[in-house]
Design an enzyme around this catalytic site. Structure first.
Site, PDB file in Angstrom:
ATOM      1  N   TYR A  24       0.844  -1.198   0.000  1.00 23.41           N
ATOM      2  CA  TYR A  24       0.000   0.000   0.000  1.00 23.41           C
ATOM      3  C   TYR A  24       0.882   1.251   0.000  1.00 23.41           C
ATOM      4  O   TYR A  24       0.679   2.171  -0.802  1.00 23.41           O
ATOM      5  CB  TYR A  24      -0.916  -0.023   1.232  1.00 23.41           C
ATOM      6  CG  TYR A  24      -1.749   1.235   1.394  1.00 23.41           C
ATOM      7  CD1 TYR A  24      -2.909   1.424   0.636  1.00 23.41           C
ATOM      8  CD2 TYR A  24      -1.377   2.223   2.294  1.00 23.41           C
ATOM      9  CE1 TYR A  24      -3.667   2.574   0.773  1.00 23.41           C
ATOM     10  CE2 TYR A  24      -2.130   3.379   2.437  1.00 23.41           C
ATOM     11  CZ  TYR A  24      -3.278   3.549   1.684  1.00 23.41           C
ATOM     12  OH  TYR A  24      -4.027   4.696   1.815  1.00 23.41           O
ATOM     13  N   ALA A  72       3.915   1.591  -0.963  1.00 22.70           N
ATOM     14  CA  ALA A  72       4.637   1.720  -2.238  1.00 22.70           C
ATOM     15  C   ALA A  72       3.726   2.305  -3.318  1.00 22.70           C
ATOM     16  O   ALA A  72       4.158   3.132  -4.124  1.00 22.70           O
ATOM     17  CB  ALA A  72       5.182   0.356  -2.672  1.00 22.70           C
TER      18      ALA A  72
HETATM   19  N1  LIG Z   1      -8.448   6.995   5.474  1.00 21.67           N
HETATM   20  C1  LIG Z   1      -7.155   7.143   5.677  1.00 21.67           C
HETATM   21  O1  LIG Z   1      -6.639   6.993   6.796  1.00 21.67           O
HETATM   22  C2  LIG Z   1      -6.258   7.559   4.552  1.00 21.67           C
HETATM   23  C3  LIG Z   1      -4.947   7.978   4.856  1.00 21.67           C
HETATM   24  C4  LIG Z   1      -4.113   8.367   3.809  1.00 21.67           C
HETATM   25  C5  LIG Z   1      -4.583   8.342   2.510  1.00 21.67           C
HETATM   26  N2  LIG Z   1      -5.863   7.904   2.245  1.00 21.67           N
HETATM   27  C6  LIG Z   1      -6.296   7.898   0.859  1.00 21.67           C
HETATM   28  O2  LIG Z   1      -7.521   8.598   0.748  1.00 21.67           O
HETATM   29  C7  LIG Z   1      -8.250   8.113  -0.378  1.00 21.67           C
HETATM   30  C8  LIG Z   1      -9.683   7.835   0.015  1.00 21.67           C
HETATM   31  O3  LIG Z   1      -9.713   6.724   0.886  1.00 21.67           O
HETATM   32  P1  LIG Z   1     -10.819   6.559   2.002  1.00 21.67           P
HETATM   33  O4  LIG Z   1     -10.131   6.614   3.296  1.00 21.67           O
HETATM   34  O5  LIG Z   1     -11.956   7.458   1.747  1.00 21.67           O
HETATM   35  O6  LIG Z   1     -11.215   5.030   1.750  1.00 21.67           O
HETATM   36  P2  LIG Z   1     -12.648   4.365   1.578  1.00 21.67           P
HETATM   37  O7  LIG Z   1     -12.387   2.905   1.556  1.00 21.67           O
HETATM   38  O8  LIG Z   1     -13.603   4.894   2.579  1.00 21.67           O
HETATM   39  O9  LIG Z   1     -13.122   4.882   0.139  1.00 21.67           O
HETATM   40  C9  LIG Z   1     -12.510   4.442  -1.051  1.00 21.67           C
HETATM   41  C10 LIG Z   1     -13.576   4.412  -2.145  1.00 21.67           C
HETATM   42  O10 LIG Z   1     -12.947   3.926  -3.348  1.00 21.67           O
HETATM   43  C11 LIG Z   1     -13.830   2.984  -3.935  1.00 21.67           C
HETATM   44  N3  LIG Z   1     -13.091   2.050  -4.786  1.00 21.67           N
HETATM   45  C12 LIG Z   1     -12.286   1.039  -4.392  1.00 21.67           C
HETATM   46  N4  LIG Z   1     -11.846   0.352  -5.450  1.00 21.67           N
HETATM   47  C13 LIG Z   1     -12.378   0.941  -6.551  1.00 21.67           C
HETATM   48  C14 LIG Z   1     -12.312   0.666  -7.948  1.00 21.67           C
HETATM   49  N5  LIG Z   1     -11.614  -0.358  -8.416  1.00 21.67           N
HETATM   50  N6  LIG Z   1     -12.994   1.488  -8.785  1.00 21.67           N
HETATM   51  C15 LIG Z   1     -13.730   2.522  -8.313  1.00 21.67           C
HETATM   52  N7  LIG Z   1     -13.836   2.809  -7.005  1.00 21.67           N
HETATM   53  C16 LIG Z   1     -13.183   2.026  -6.128  1.00 21.67           C
HETATM   54  C17 LIG Z   1     -14.473   2.287  -2.755  1.00 21.67           C
HETATM   55  O11 LIG Z   1     -15.661   1.591  -3.151  1.00 21.67           O
HETATM   56  C18 LIG Z   1     -14.730   3.446  -1.825  1.00 21.67           C
HETATM   57  O12 LIG Z   1     -15.979   4.065  -2.088  1.00 21.67           O
HETATM   58  C19 LIG Z   1      -7.469   6.879  -0.863  1.00 21.67           C
HETATM   59  O13 LIG Z   1      -6.655   7.252  -1.946  1.00 21.67           O
HETATM   60  C20 LIG Z   1      -6.604   6.502   0.324  1.00 21.67           C
HETATM   61  O14 LIG Z   1      -5.449   5.811  -0.050  1.00 21.67           O
HETATM   62  C21 LIG Z   1      -6.703   7.543   3.231  1.00 21.67           C
END
Ligand SMILES: NC(=O)c1ccc[n+]([C@@H]2O[C@H](COP(=O)([O-])OP(=O)(O)OC[C@H]3O[C@@H](n4cnc5c(N)ncnc54)[C@H](O)[C@@H]3O)[C@@H](O)[C@H]2O)c1
Length: 274
Positions: free
Chosen positions: A163, A165
């Site tokens: 993740y 990476a």
């Molecule tokens: N929540 C955290 O702690 C955190 C920290 C750092 C970075 N991020 C980044 O923030 C962003 C949002 O993440 P989040 O925390 O809201 O996660 P989340 O899991 O709540 O939301 C991610 C969304 O992406 C959708 N998704 C997954 N695979 C998909 C695909 N193949 N096609 C289309 N949609 C798809 C999921 O259905 C979901 O609605 C991500 O890029 C994550 O890496 C999150």
């Protein structure tokens, strides 16, 4: 009494946006915030049917018909992604901003390729498609691409190697594309936002505990403090509003977003001395 100053985001007003992973978590927050900031249309792509349709209905009730459009799309499938882009451009006749936000944190080592496909390859593919449409050198109107990375991209020795990476790859790719954008004069800003731990399903406790079964202490216990989704979203809006192409922003601990570009460039300079 002094009137409260409400910041308006001029580069959102009346613009057309596409958000990946917009059905839940940070992505859903971005969809809501863009419409609240008077974006003309927001199309959001996601695999989560039920959540996507529910959010579309919520937006319809709040902002009126045709402002938000849910498109069921697996962004890792290039044909589906291309069809979704085509649908947006055919429908709205323009595209001003793309937020590449969708990602997964899989705990099953057998599915790591899928994680790379969604988190990195699809971000590259979506960035290229957005650039193709917006590039002022090719007749486009310019625009903004925000690629969502993570603080884990800046830490060595992450407990989530694949993740982390993918998120490091997103960061490097976006800096390079953003810097190239400035040189080419395509009028498209490519900006990276690194989020700190945020309270969404991606940090699902069970997943993290499974993943960490071989090490001492659970991963969940390593991220006990998570900022609110609203904080992540307002930081992303700040980066959309203020970010230069090639810049990197950090949004963590419920604090305002800050531009980390200078520090990162210093670090890269040290690395390239070797
Ligand atoms: N929540 C955290 O702690 C955190 C920290 C750092 C970075 N991020 C980044 O923030 C962003 C949002 O993440 P989040 O925390 O809201 O996660 P989340 O899991 O709540 O939301 C991610 C969304 O992406 C959708 N998704 C997954 N695979 C998909 C695909 N193949 N096609 C289309 N949609 C798809 C999921 O259905 C979901 O609605 C991500 O890029 C994550 O890496 C999150």
């Amino acid at each position: 009494m002094a009137a409260k100053l409400v910041k308006r985001y001029l580069c959102v007003e009346d613009k057309v946006f596409l958000v990946t992973g917009g059905a839940a978590g940070v992505g859903a927050g971005i969809v809501r915030a863009l419409l609240a900031e008077n974006a003309r249309h927001v199309a959001f792509l996601d695999v989560a049917d039920r959540e996507g349709s529910a959010l579309e209905l919520e937006m319809l009730n709040k902002f009126g018909a045709l402002r938000a459009k849910f498109i069921k799309c697996d962004i890792a499938d290039d044909a589906q992604l291309a069809a979704a882009y085509k649908q947006v451009v055919d429908k709205y006749r323009r595209l001003d901003g793309v937020i590449n936000n969708a990602a997964v944190l899989t705990v099953d080592e057998k599915t790591y390729k899928r994680m790379v496909d969604i988190n990195f390859s699809a971000t590259v593919s979506s960035t290229m498609k957005a650039l193709d449409i917006m590039d002022a050198n090719k007749g486009g109107n310019g625009g903004t691409i925000i690629n969502i990375s993570s603080l884990l991209a800046l830490n060595l020795g992450s407990h989530l190697p694949v993740y982390a990476a993918t998120k490091t790859a997103v960061l490097q790719f976006s800096i390079a594309m953003g810097t190239e954008s400035k040189v080419s004069g395509n009028k498209v800003r490519v900006i990276t936002v690194c989020l700190g731990p945020t309270d969404t399903a991606i940090l699902n406790r069970n997943n993290l505990e499974n993943f960490d079964k071989d090490s001492s202490g659970t991963v969940a216990s390593r991220v006990p403090v998570r900022q609110k989704v609203e904080s992540a979203v307002s930081g992303i809006l700040e980066a959309i509003s203020e970010g230069k192409s090639g810049s990197t922003w950090i949004v963590k601990n419920d604090k305002p977003a800050y531009d980390y570009t200078e520090k990162l460039l210093e670090a890269f300079e040290i690395l390239s001395e070797s």
